[in-house]
Enzyme design. Structure first.
Site, short mmCIF file in Angstrom:
data_model
loop_
_atom_site.label_atom_id
_atom_site.label_comp_id
_atom_site.label_asym_id
_atom_site.label_seq_id
_atom_site.Cartn_x
_atom_site.Cartn_y
_atom_site.Cartn_z
N GLY A 147 -4.36 2.76 -3.86
CA GLY A 147 -3.34 3.10 -2.88
C GLY A 147 -1.94 2.96 -3.42
CG ASP A 148 -0.27 -0.72 -4.28
OD1 ASP A 148 0.18 -0.43 -3.15
OD2 ASP A 148 -0.76 -1.83 -4.55
N GLY B 57 -9.13 7.57 1.40
CA GLY B 57 -10.07 7.04 0.43
C GLY B 57 -10.66 8.15 -0.44
CD GLU C 227 1.57 -6.92 -0.11
OE1 GLU C 227 0.34 -6.94 0.02
OE2 GLU C 227 2.13 -6.96 -1.22
CE LYS D 160 0.61 -1.77 -0.12
NZ LYS D 160 -0.61 -1.28 -0.76
CB THR E 20 -4.57 7.56 1.39
OG1 THR E 20 -4.50 6.25 1.99
CG2 THR E 20 -3.27 7.82 0.63
#
Length: 278
Positions: free
Chosen positions: A230-231, A200, A138, A45, A198
């Site tokens: 997403g990133d 989608g 992460e 990520k 978010t």
């Protein structure tokens, strides 16, 4: 705040090798399906967001860690080619992180992450007051706590994957970014000053002090893979908010960036300058 050019960004986060396979339909527990692959590609990520931000036109540096292995050297070189300053990436004894990804015919995916060297990431700077800092979950919680205490300027947190975040980090964050599942799993996030969620293909919403104040649709596109969406969105919304773009313009542009990302395979898609998505 008036809109200005994109400010510098420091991404503190994970660097992975993505090992992905494509299937017709994601398997259910206990089911075996046939796949195409595997394909090895750049991911993590943190690295995804750093590459996206650089391709969107920002000056970007990254703090992270890789193993002393071929994968680590390849991932650092990939970031350099994307335009990211990699001088802050450490080489450690643990192997480079790995993500195992399954993508179905509709572009939906499941991901299993093996942290490896990412567990050695630290949140120490120094950081300049002018640069935004973007982190994700992460990396170890201690690194996030260090960032919250030491970043003098704009601090954004992509609270993904869903993991408990301390109240002190949420109080400090200027922006928190989550998806629907993470928002539901982390109710404390709603207490943050500014939250972007978010949804989608349905777009995204912006929340201030726990109140939903704005939403934006996602442009309709032919999806190839949602792995990098997403990133790319997180990089775009961080850059736009930090640059002082109006909330509605920033949110719409980030949705457009995310939509563009799903039209490409891989976690680090090619992107245009952020201004082109306004």
């Amino acid at each position: 705040m008036t809109s200005r050019g994109l400010g510098p960004l420091c991404v503190v986060g994970s660097i992975n090798v993505d090992v992905s396979v494509t299937v017709g339909q994601l398997p259910i527990p206990g089911e075996t399906v046939r796949g195409v692959g595997p394909l090895r590609d750049a991911g993590g990520k943190g690295a995804n967001q750093a590459a996206a931000a650089a391709r969107l036109g920002a000056t970007v540096r990254m703090l992270g860690a890789v193993g002393d292995d071929d994968d680590g050297r390849a991932m650092v070189e990939n970031l350099r080619r994307a335009g990211v300053d990699t001088s802050g990436i450490r080489v450690v004894t643990e192997p480079t992180g790995t993500a195992l990804i399954t993508v179905d015919a509709a572009g939906e995916n499941t991901i299993v992450v093996c942290a490896g060297a990412n567990d050695a990431v630290e949140g120490s700077g120094p950081f300049s007051p002018e640069e935004a800092v973007l982190a994700q979950l992460e990396i170890p919680p201690r690194a996030i706590e260090t960032l919250a205490a030491s970043v003098p300027g704009f601090f954004a947190l992509n609270a993904a994957p869903a993991r408990a975040v301390s109240a002190s980090v949420l109080r400090r964050a200027d922006l928190v970014i989550v998806n629907d599942a993470e928002f539901a799993a982390l109710p404390a996030v709603s207490s943050a000053r500014l939250v972007v969620v978010t949804h989608g293909a349905r777009g995204a919403s912006l929340w201030r002090e726990g109140t939903r104040v704005l939403s934006a649709p996602s442009p309709a596109v032919e999806a190839v893979s949602a792995v990098g969406a997403g990133d790319a969105f997180s990089a775009a919304i961080t850059l736009a908010i930090h640059a002082g773009w109006p909330d509605d313009v920033a949110l719409a542009a980030a949705c457009a960036v995310g939509a563009d990302a799903v039209t490409h395979a891989g976690a680090q898609p090619p992107l245009r300058s952020l201004a082109a998505y306004r």
